[in-house]
Design an enzyme around this catalytic site. Structure first.
Site, PDB file in Angstrom:
ATOM      1  N   ASP A  94      -8.187  -6.707  -0.256  1.00 49.93           N
ATOM      2  CA  ASP A  94      -7.136  -6.369  -1.224  1.00 49.93           C
ATOM      3  C   ASP A  94      -7.435  -6.813  -2.657  1.00 49.93           C
ATOM      4  OD1 ASP A  94      -5.451  -5.071   0.635  1.00 49.93           O
ATOM      5  OD2 ASP A  94      -4.520  -6.946   1.251  1.00 49.93           O
TER       6      ASP A  94
ATOM      7  N   HIS B 297       8.746  -5.454   1.256  1.00 53.76           N
ATOM      8  CA  HIS B 297       9.184  -5.544   2.659  1.00 53.76           C
ATOM      9  C   HIS B 297      10.504  -6.325   2.658  1.00 53.76           C
ATOM     10  CE1 HIS B 297       4.708  -5.694   3.013  1.00 53.76           C
ATOM     11  NE2 HIS B 297       4.851  -5.087   4.171  1.00 53.76           N
TER      12      HIS B 297
ATOM     13  N   GLU C 257       1.290   4.463   6.841  1.00 57.62           N
ATOM     14  CA  GLU C 257       0.107   3.911   6.172  1.00 57.62           C
ATOM     15  C   GLU C 257      -0.960   3.614   7.220  1.00 57.62           C
ATOM     16  OE1 GLU C 257       0.930   0.888   3.231  1.00 57.62           O
ATOM     17  OE2 GLU C 257      -0.950  -0.117   3.722  1.00 57.62           O
TER      18      GLU C 257
ATOM     19  N   ASP D 184      -1.791   3.262  -1.716  1.00 56.76           N
ATOM     20  CA  ASP D 184      -1.827   1.820  -1.945  1.00 56.76           C
ATOM     21  C   ASP D 184      -3.161   1.533  -2.598  1.00 56.76           C
ATOM     22  OD1 ASP D 184       0.648   1.209  -1.031  1.00 56.76           O
ATOM     23  OD2 ASP D 184      -0.009  -0.184   0.531  1.00 56.76           O
TER      24      ASP D 184
ATOM     25  N   ASP E 264      -9.933  -6.939   5.146  1.00 54.88           N
ATOM     26  CA  ASP E 264      -9.109  -6.281   4.140  1.00 54.88           C
ATOM     27  C   ASP E 264      -8.862  -7.251   2.987  1.00 54.88           C
ATOM     28  OD1 ASP E 264      -7.496  -4.328   3.077  1.00 54.88           O
ATOM     29  OD2 ASP E 264      -5.760  -4.812   4.312  1.00 54.88           O
TER      30      ASP E 264
ATOM     31  N   GLU F  72      -4.423   3.819   1.741  1.00 55.43           N
ATOM     32  CA  GLU F  72      -4.882   2.610   1.039  1.00 55.43           C
ATOM     33  C   GLU F  72      -6.404   2.593   0.984  1.00 55.43           C
ATOM     34  OE1 GLU F  72      -2.757  -0.974   1.741  1.00 55.43           O
ATOM     35  OE2 GLU F  72      -4.556  -2.222   1.608  1.00 55.43           O
TER      36      GLU F  72
ATOM     37  N   ASP G  54      -1.345  -2.521  -3.995  1.00 54.51           N
ATOM     38  CA  ASP G  54      -1.328  -3.412  -2.821  1.00 54.51           C
ATOM     39  C   ASP G  54      -2.551  -4.323  -2.950  1.00 54.51           C
ATOM     40  OD1 ASP G  54      -1.005  -4.691  -0.481  1.00 54.51           O
ATOM     41  OD2 ASP G  54      -0.882  -2.903   0.778  1.00 54.51           O
TER      42      ASP G  54
ATOM     43  N   HIS H 263      -8.097   0.177   3.426  1.00 50.43           N
ATOM     44  CA  HIS H 263      -7.976   0.610   4.823  1.00 50.43           C
ATOM     45  C   HIS H 263      -8.970   1.734   5.121  1.00 50.43           C
ATOM     46  CE1 HIS H 263      -3.487  -0.859   4.967  1.00 50.43           C
ATOM     47  NE2 HIS H 263      -4.330  -1.806   4.629  1.00 50.43           N
TER      48      HIS H 263
ATOM     49  N   ASP I 182      10.017  -9.979   2.388  1.00 50.64           N
ATOM     50  CA  ASP I 182       9.465 -10.508   1.125  1.00 50.64           C
ATOM     51  C   ASP I 182      10.575 -11.030   0.225  1.00 50.64           C
ATOM     52  OD1 ASP I 182       7.072  -9.325   1.923  1.00 50.64           O
ATOM     53  OD2 ASP I 182       7.271  -7.615   0.552  1.00 50.64           O
TER      54      ASP I 182
HETATM   55  C1  XUL Z   1      -1.450  -4.327   5.142  1.00 50.55           C
HETATM   56  C2  XUL Z   1      -0.781  -3.475   4.149  1.00 50.55           C
HETATM   57  C3  XUL Z   1       0.693  -3.630   4.061  1.00 50.55           C
HETATM   58  C4  XUL Z   1       1.421  -2.348   3.862  1.00 50.55           C
HETATM   59  C5  XUL Z   1       2.927  -2.481   3.893  1.00 50.55           C
HETATM   60  O1  XUL Z   1      -2.823  -4.214   5.164  1.00 50.55           O
HETATM   61  O2  XUL Z   1      -1.416  -2.727   3.443  1.00 50.55           O
HETATM   62  O3  XUL Z   1       0.969  -4.531   3.044  1.00 50.55           O
HETATM   63  O4  XUL Z   1       1.079  -1.781   2.643  1.00 50.55           O
HETATM   64  O5  XUL Z   1       3.393  -3.027   5.062  1.00 50.55           O
HETATM   65 CO    CO Z   2      -0.900  -1.357   2.025  1.00 53.13          CO
END
Ligand code: XUL
Ligand code: CO
Length: 439
Positions: free
Chosen positions: A311, A103, A234, A298, A309, A270, A341, A273, A106
């Site tokens: 991750d 991003h 996304e 992702d 979430d 993702e 991700d 998600h 970032d």
């Molecule tokens: C948030 C997510 C983000 C996107 C990019 O849940 O997955 O990091 O991948 O904005």
């Molecule tokens: Co993501």
């Protein structure tokens, strides 16, 4: 000159499936040919900036645990951003992965104005340009962070205030320019705050029209600047918003159709998600390929006992095998790829933990890919599905879907022969057993 952050860690080597050292690749062998293509070109692995170099290990109940030197309080933010870039490229090279993702916020600190913020982003992009040329590492995608700053608390494109909409447009323009300059393979939009907290203060029709117009402007700008990559949305159902408009693949498809964008925008799907939306990862991948909007993934995994979430790094081979089976059936990646991700657990403090997490997950993914390729080569799984629908290939049945039938003609077909359809086994346990042969 090395930053020293990773000590004397050397680039990770492929050592084959018999290796007992978890810091080697046992399955991720970038030059190995799988279904006629190098494994590196199949997977297109990417390391993300935000979880690795920006998140300090905080959770809602506690702050920083990692204490990375480039996050130390009181340091000059641009010096810290430059150090972070050095560490990031050291990590990409230790891992031997071909891509990264970021991003705008970032990579460089936010300034007092958008012009200052853009100048900071562009200065770090200059450094990236040089490092990318030196190492051959590519940008899988860039994106704009339009969810952290308080100006976006009520949304970016869906904000009730047109000034915020304009600000978001200006920020995306710069993020797309930087992505284009760095030869990014895609541009991603994830709208974390493009949703609502309460219907009592929300006009959904107005907000969807704003989001539709915004995305059309992104696509118009892509064509204007000649950006060759895909524009990817996304999906995520909620978090941080109570409800996010880009809920899941099917919802986004309806949105794209409504705003004339179904041929312009694809999905970045993702795993975590998908779970939040009450689906499996395979469901979302299958839906996207069915609708012709599969783009990229992702890669991560949520903890199934948590409602948020998390991750995690994906480490579950049977799950990954089914995911890559869907990806192969979609024709594989074109501009897309596999972006990690995923983040460490906050107790995983050591620099080597960053490396181990990516190595372990890349290896599970590679093992999953090989299993998926065997499923395709074996052919029985897909063959079963093809046979199950084979009746629709007969001309008289194919005609039905082309519009050459009505309730009356079908009623006549049934009544003239007193047709009584004979049920056939769906063979779920057979198919599940078959899939297990390959993992
Ligand atoms: C948030 C997510 C983000 C996107 C990019 O849940 O997955 O990091 O991948 O904005
Ligand atoms: Co993501």
């Amino acid at each position: 000159m090395s930053t020293g952050f990773f000590g004397d860690l050397q680039p990770i080597q492929y050592a084959g499936p018999s290796s007992r050292d978890p810091l080697t690749y046992r399955h991720y062998n970038k030059d190995e040919i799988v279904l006629g293509k190098r494994m590196e070109d199949h997977l297109r692995l990417a390391v993300c900036y935000w979880h690795n170099f920006c998140w300090p290990g905080s959770d809602p109940f506690g702050g920083e645990t990692f204490m990375r030197s480039w996050m130390a309080a009181g340091g000059d933010p641009m010096d810290q951003a430059r150090l972070k870039a050095d560490v990031a490229f050291e990590m990409f090279q230790i891992l031997g992965m071909p891509f990264f993702t970021f991003h705008d916020r970032d990579i460089a600190p936010e300034g007092k104005t958008l012009a200052e913020s853009n100048a900071n982003v562009n200065a770090i992009a200059d450094i990236f340009e040089k490092k990318m040329a030196d190492t051959g590492i590519g940008l899988l995608w860039g994106t704009a962070n339009m969810f952290s700053n308080r100006r976006f608390m009520s949304g970016a494109a869906t904000n009730p205030d047109p000034d915020v909409f304009a600000y978001a447009a200006a920020q995306v323009k710069n993020a797309m320019d930087v992505t284009q300059r760095l030869n990014g393979a895609n541009y991603v939009l994830w709208g974390g705050r493009e949703g609502y907290e309460t219907l009592l203060n929300t006009n959904i029709k107005q907000e969807l029209d704003q989001l539709g117009r915004f995305l059309n402007m992104v696509v118009e700008y892509k064509h204007k600047i000649g950006f060759k990559g895909a524009i990817l949305i996304e999906p995520k159902p909620q978090e941080p918003s109570k409800h996010q408009y880009d809920y899941d693949v099917a919802t986004v498809y309806g949105f794209l159709k409504a705003y004339g964008l179904e041929n312009e925008v694809k999905m970045n799907i993702e795993q975590g998600h998908a779970i939040l939306a009450g689906h499996s990862f395979e469901h979302e991948l299958h839906m996207a390929r069915s609708l012709g909007i599969f783009g990229s993934v992702d890669m991560n995994r949520n903890d199934y006992q948590c409602g948020w979430d998390t991750d995690h790094f994906g480490m579950n081979v049977p799950e990954l095998a089914l995911a890559y089976y869907e990806i192969l059936l979609a024709g594989g990646f074109t501009s897309g790829g596999t972006n990690f991700d995923a983040k460490l657990r906050r107790q995983s403090l050591d620099p080597v933990d960053l490396i181990q997490a990516h190595v372990g997950s890349a290896d599970a993914i590679a093992r999953g890919l090989k299993a998926a390729a065997e499923m395709i080569e074996d052919g029985r799984m897909k063959g079963f599905v093809d046979d199950r629908y084979a009746g629709w290939q007969k001309p008289e049945n194919a005609e039905i879907l082309k519009g050459g039938s009505s309730l009356e003609t079908l009623a006549e077909r049934v009544h003239t022969s007193d047709l009584e359809p004979q049920p056939k086994s769906g063979k779920q346990e057979y198919l599940e057993s078959l899939a297990n042969l390959f993992v």
